[in-house]
Design a protein around this motif. Structure first.
Motif, PDB file in Angstrom:
ATOM      1  N   PHE B 250       0.854  -1.189   0.000  1.00  0.00           N
ATOM      2  CA  PHE B 250       0.000   0.000   0.000  1.00  0.00           C
ATOM      3  C   PHE B 250       0.895   1.245   0.000  1.00  0.00           C
ATOM      4  O   PHE B 250       1.821   1.331   0.817  1.00  0.00           O
ATOM      5  N   ILE B 251       0.597   2.194  -0.855  1.00  0.00           N
ATOM      6  CA  ILE B 251       1.348   3.455  -0.852  1.00  0.00           C
ATOM      7  C   ILE B 251       0.370   4.576  -0.529  1.00  0.00           C
ATOM      8  O   ILE B 251      -0.616   4.788  -1.252  1.00  0.00           O
ATOM      9  N   ARG B 252       0.640   5.264   0.548  1.00  0.00           N
ATOM     10  CA  ARG B 252      -0.278   6.294   1.020  1.00  0.00           C
ATOM     11  C   ARG B 252       0.420   7.642   1.082  1.00  0.00           C
ATOM     12  O   ARG B 252       1.646   7.717   1.229  1.00  0.00           O
ATOM     13  N   ALA B 253      -0.401   8.714   1.002  1.00  0.00           N
ATOM     14  CA  ALA B 253       0.143  10.073   1.078  1.00  0.00           C
ATOM     15  C   ALA B 253       0.564  10.371   2.503  1.00  0.00           C
ATOM     16  O   ALA B 253      -0.147  10.039   3.450  1.00  0.00           O
ATOM     17  N   GLU B 254       1.711  11.010   2.633  1.00  0.00           N
ATOM     18  CA  GLU B 254       2.142  11.469   3.958  1.00  0.00           C
ATOM     19  C   GLU B 254       2.113  12.994   4.035  1.00  0.00           C
ATOM     20  O   GLU B 254       2.535  13.577   5.029  1.00  0.00           O
ATOM     21  N   HIS B 255       1.643  13.623   2.975  1.00  0.00           N
ATOM     22  CA  HIS B 255       1.486  15.080   2.966  1.00  0.00           C
ATOM     23  C   HIS B 255       0.149  15.410   2.309  1.00  0.00           C
ATOM     24  O   HIS B 255      -0.369  14.626   1.511  1.00  0.00           O
ATOM     25  N   VAL B 256      -0.358  16.590   2.600  1.00  0.00           N
ATOM     26  CA  VAL B 256      -1.559  17.055   1.897  1.00  0.00           C
ATOM     27  C   VAL B 256      -1.120  17.798   0.641  1.00  0.00           C
ATOM     28  O   VAL B 256      -0.027  18.354   0.593  1.00  0.00           O
TER      29      VAL B 256
END
Lengths: 311, 318
Positions: B250-256
């Protein structure tokens, strides 16, 4: 009182959403009270705000037991409240169906995980929550039958009713269930409504929480003894359904006693104003839940009745 | 023939109906029309879609199934029940949930005949499907990420379901994808009742990808042939990759910010390849560069650009 930031949600174009906790006393994590998880839980947040006001006063008068700490979180989901949405974020997720969450999951899962991590070590957990059906309740304490539930403790709120519900699979994602899983004695406290403020009901719930905290030795406070709660199982409630769709014209409210065959409501033809259906009580009892939307669909649950109970 | 599975009166001059199209061999239609039943037992498949109102890939699948059967009706040897819209109000209002209650229809199964309207609708759907030899629940992704055609099977039923899943001509079979095979879903409820049921996911919410649709429809005809419902020719099937959760990264955003993908969906990446960037439109800066931590197939890729912490950007099948 000490205000601490429990979790911060960043946003591209909105101000950060900070979940704030209001801490009273210092020491053992005795009790945590959670207000609104959903954006329409206005009454729930209002009750918390009144509780914060009252606890500030009690703390100033040294009424919080030494070595005991109380945390109040009036709102978790301020973002949704500010835009009039019930659910959270762009994906419109129900926070109270996303516990226990995950620190490496979706933004919603990270929020619920962060909240749970901050509140899981309290001995007693009290959540003001709402029901998925739009309507009015008799104020009550609701517990899930997880095996850890303790209705005797729930009685100490002194509210008229304690309801025990068998959890459905979907309930395993609620805060209440996961709080209990963390060995917190968790109670869901239902006021009468969600999306509007009822001062009297709010006062009743604030008093019930203060009574509970006093009885658990967390506060020194003189309060009325309240009710000796009537414990009911949710599956024992008698549902009264609409058989026609149309305008809903109620004659009774939550908390009122009805007699067998008493007319409780009418369903009215939305075009011609004629009465399509007369809703009568199938048994003597007390109205525990009443539908409040002026419209009703066929099969809608209009009332939930505590069977053969009298005032 | 189109039948009402259940109908319910809404408040103002409208009935909510969940419909199905029961497609029968020509030789059986007259008997069924006259008696509402068949004297001989035929194998039956239930094709279900539209539980989530924003997932429209199944609309094309329903259309194409009905169209192909009509063109070669002589090859139909069983019953095909097509349920195109389990949540008709959601589809008509472009919302995922049931608009009247804000409830997720797929968290209300198996329903309750004495419950609230949503539970009663769910119970009626379950009762109608009961007795089928197979049930296929066709979903799209949501509006945020795009998916390759895949079957999702819970570990609990994996041994029984894998042979069926391999027939469906999908690119991937994902075992134990817990969110989709949650206990309150139609698929889980039907499996508990002993009706083999699988969930197909593909494409993107609010859109139709005909290529994916045709691929899955080919697979459905293959499945129907194995079930004795179809005797016509079938296309050449591909062999899906079978994966467990441990093989999915899973690759998720760590910034908005705004996510700009640097790769195409359904393509392979190597470790270290750039998957995309999260940028800040306000000041023209890059907030995060997302690279592949492991090589593999990008089977999920974000389409909706606005992201917050934790937003799913991609999934890699390693």
């Amino acid at each position: 009182m000490y205000i601490k930031d429990l979790y911060t949600v960043e946003s591209l174009y909105r101000e950060n959403m900070v979940v704030k906790g209001y801490q009273f006393g210092k020491g053992d994590k005795a009790a945590c009270i959670i207000g609104s998880l959903r954006g329409n839980e206005l009454q729930q947040m209002y009750i918390c705000s009144q509780l914060v006001r009252k606890l500030k006063e009690l703390e100033a008068n040294d009424c919080i037991s030494s070595g005991k700490e109380i945390l109040v979180v009036p709102v978790v989901n301020a973002y949704s409240m500010n835009v009039g949405k019930r659910f959270y974020g762009v994906e419109q997720t129900d926070l109270n169906r996303t516990f226990p969450g995950s620190s490496y999951g979706t933004s919603t899962a990270r929020l619920t995980d962060a909240v749970l991590q901050q509140i899981k070590d309290y001995s007693y957990g009290i959540q003001f929550t709402s029901f998925y059906m739009q309507g009015e309740f008799v104020p009550h304490v609701r517990m899930m039958e997880t095996g850890y539930q303790n209705t005797s403790l729930a009685n100490l709120f002194g509210l008229p009713y304690v309801v025990v519900r068998k959890p459905k699979p979907i309930d395993t994602k609620t805060l209440n269930f996961n709080w209990q899983d963390e060995m917190t004695a968790a109670f869901s406290v239902y006021s009468n409504r969600s999306d509007e403020i009822d001062e009297n009901a709010a006062r009743q719930v604030v008093a019930a929480v203060l009574r509970f905290l006093t009885r658990m030795g967390i506060l020194h406070y003189e309060s009325h003894s309240g009710y000796i709660s009537h414990v009911i199982k949710e599956e024992d409630l008698t549902d009264i359904h609409a058989r026609k769709g149309g305008f809903f014209r109620p004659f009774v409210k939550a908390g009122e006693e009805v007699r067998y065959n008493q007319e409780c409501a009418e369903i009215v033809d939305p075009y011609e104003g004629e009465i399509l259906e007369r809703i009568v009580a199938p048994t003597d009892g007390i109205i525990f839940f009443a539908h409040t939307n002026p419209l009703a669909s066929e099969n809608e649950i209009l009332f939930r009745l505590i069977h053969r109970l009298h005032e | 023939m189109v039948e009402k599975v259940v109908e319910m009166e809404l408040p103002v001059g409208e009935k909510l109906s969940i419909i199905k199209n029961r497609i029968l061999p020509d030789s059986c239609e007259k008997e069924y029309e006259e008696t509402g039943m068949l004297s001989k037992k035929l194998p039956r498949i239930a094709l279900v879609t539209g539980i989530h109102g924003d997932e429209l890939e199944g609309q094309y699948v329903c259309y194409e199934i009905a169209r192909r059967i009509r063109e070669q009706k002589e090859n139909l040897t069983g019953i095909v029940d097509v349920y195109p819209a389990i949540n008709p109000l959601g589809i008509e209002n472009a919302v995922r949930s049931i608009p009247t209650s804000d409830m997720d229809m797929n968290r209300n199964f198996p329903g309750d005949t004495e419950g609230d309207p949503t539970e009663q609708l769910a119970a009626a759907v379950v009762a109608d499907i009961a007795g089928a030899d197979f049930c296929l629940d066709v979903h799209a992704s949501d509006i945020f990420v795009k998916e390759i055609p895949q079957v999702r099977v819970s570990e609990e039923f994996s041994e029984r379901m894998l042979p069926y899943a391999e027939l469906l001509n999908v690119d991937m079979i994902w075992m134990n994808a817990t969110a989709t095979v949650h206990e309150s879903t139609l698929a889980h409820s039907m499996n508990l009742l002993g009706i083999p049921t699988m969930v197909v996911e593909m494409g993107l919410g609010g859109r139709i990808n005909k290529s994916y649709g045709n691929q899955v429809v080919d697979g459905i005809f293959n499945l129907m042939k194995k079930l004795g419902i179809w005797k016509g020719e079938i296309a050449i099937m591909q062999h899906p990759v079978v994966s467990t959760d441990g093989e999915v990264e899973f690759i998720r955003a760590e910034h908005v910010g705004i996510f700009l993908p640097a790769i195409e969906h359904n393509h392979y990446v190597r470790e270290g390849d750039l998957i995309g960037e999260i940028v800040n439109p306000v000041d023209g800066t890059v907030r995060e560069r997302i690279t592949a931590s492991r090589g593999g197939l990008i089977f999920t890729l974000r389409e909706y650009p606005v992201v917050t912490h934790g937003a799913l950007l991609a999934r890699i099948l390693v």
